[in-house]
Write a protein that holds these residues in place. Structure first.
Motif, mmCIF file in Angstrom:
data_model
loop_
_atom_site.group_PDB
_atom_site.id
_atom_site.type_symbol
_atom_site.label_atom_id
_atom_site.label_comp_id
_atom_site.label_asym_id
_atom_site.label_seq_id
_atom_site.Cartn_x
_atom_site.Cartn_y
_atom_site.Cartn_z
ATOM 1 N N GLU A 10 0.855 -1.188 0.000
ATOM 2 C CA GLU A 10 0.000 0.000 0.000
ATOM 3 C C GLU A 10 0.896 1.245 0.000
ATOM 4 O OE1 GLU A 10 -3.508 0.453 0.377
ATOM 5 O OE2 GLU A 10 -3.791 -1.697 0.062
ATOM 6 N N LEU A 11 0.514 2.235 -0.752
ATOM 7 C CA LEU A 11 1.158 3.546 -0.721
ATOM 8 C C LEU A 11 0.580 4.272 0.485
ATOM 9 C CD1 LEU A 11 2.818 5.855 -1.963
ATOM 10 C CD2 LEU A 11 0.879 6.329 -3.460
ATOM 11 N N SER A 12 1.411 4.506 1.523
ATOM 12 C CA SER A 12 0.809 5.003 2.755
ATOM 13 C C SER A 12 1.655 6.002 3.547
ATOM 14 C CB SER A 12 0.481 3.821 3.673
ATOM 15 O OG SER A 12 1.664 3.133 4.022
ATOM 16 N N SER A 13 2.840 6.363 3.061
ATOM 17 C CA SER A 13 3.684 7.230 3.879
ATOM 18 C C SER A 13 4.538 8.153 3.011
ATOM 19 C CB SER A 13 4.612 6.377 4.744
ATOM 20 O OG SER A 13 5.586 5.742 3.922
ATOM 21 N N GLY A 106 -3.393 -0.394 -4.067
ATOM 22 C CA GLY A 106 -4.320 0.189 -3.099
ATOM 23 C C GLY A 106 -4.935 1.498 -3.539
ATOM 24 N N VAL A 107 -5.753 2.022 -2.659
ATOM 25 C CA VAL A 107 -6.541 3.225 -2.931
ATOM 26 C C VAL A 107 -5.647 4.432 -3.207
ATOM 27 C CG1 VAL A 107 -8.209 4.849 -1.931
ATOM 28 C CG2 VAL A 107 -8.506 2.398 -1.600
ATOM 29 N N ASP A 108 -4.625 4.654 -2.379
ATOM 30 C CA ASP A 108 -3.768 5.825 -2.591
ATOM 31 C C ASP A 108 -2.896 5.680 -3.831
ATOM 32 O OD1 ASP A 108 -4.671 7.542 -0.538
ATOM 33 O OD2 ASP A 108 -3.612 6.338 0.935
ATOM 34 N N ALA A 109 -2.523 4.467 -4.193
ATOM 35 C CA ALA A 109 -1.798 4.246 -5.448
ATOM 36 C C ALA A 109 -2.705 4.603 -6.625
ATOM 37 C CB ALA A 109 -1.319 2.804 -5.543
ATOM 38 N N ASP A 110 -3.951 4.178 -6.559
ATOM 39 C CA ASP A 110 -4.906 4.527 -7.610
ATOM 40 C C ASP A 110 -5.120 6.039 -7.672
ATOM 41 O OD1 ASP A 110 -5.206 1.845 -8.278
ATOM 42 O OD2 ASP A 110 -7.065 1.609 -7.120
ATOM 43 N N ARG A 111 -5.199 6.673 -6.498
ATOM 44 C CA ARG A 111 -5.353 8.140 -6.463
ATOM 45 C C ARG A 111 -4.135 8.841 -7.037
ATOM 46 N NH1 ARG A 111 -6.652 10.133 -0.875
ATOM 47 N NH2 ARG A 111 -5.311 11.699 -1.717
#
Length: 130
Positions: A10-13, A106-111
């Motif tokens: 996940e892209l998260s930080s 993940g969601v942030d990668a898609d964003r």
């Protein structure tokens, strides 16, 4: 057979963003279509620029307030000097998507990809009128 490629996460930080930006810039600076536009960074300071780009993407994805700039005037100046053609914008978008997909899910990668698409559309209109 074991793959040497890291598993996508996940892209998260901010650290994730920094890794993504580094990968993207490594690819863009080696890309025949984009390299002439990006080589100016070797002169003005790539390390400092990557921090600013990281701040920008951190604000876009995680709503922080570190980025204090406006990317449109910079890109207009680059267009005046290097000709940011629709083909160059499309190649930038492709490399960004590839970089995101290589590292993250993940969601942030898609964003990150959808925000890049919107940026390309806006910058292309503001610099080339197309």
């Amino acid at each position: 057979m074991t793959s040497s490629r890291p598993r996508r996460t996940e892209l998260s930080s901010r650290a994730d963003i920094d890794g993504l930006v580094e990968l993207f810039y490594d690819q863009a600076m080696a890309d025949p279509l984009l390299a002439p536009v990006f080589e100016v960074l070797a002169i003005v300071g790539l390390d400092e620029h990557l921090v600013v780009v990281g701040d920008f993407w951190e604000q876009v994805l995680f709503r922080t307030t570190r980025y204090e700039g406006s990317f449109t005037p910079v890109h207009r100046a680059l267009h005046g000097k290097y000709g940011l053609t629709p083909e160059r914008f499309e190649r930038w978008r492709e490399l960004w998507h590839e970089s995101v997909d290589e590292l993250f899910t993940g969601v942030d990668a898609d964003r990150a990809k959808s925000k890049a698409d919107a940026m390309v559309t806006a910058l292309r209109r503001s610099t080339t009128g197309v």
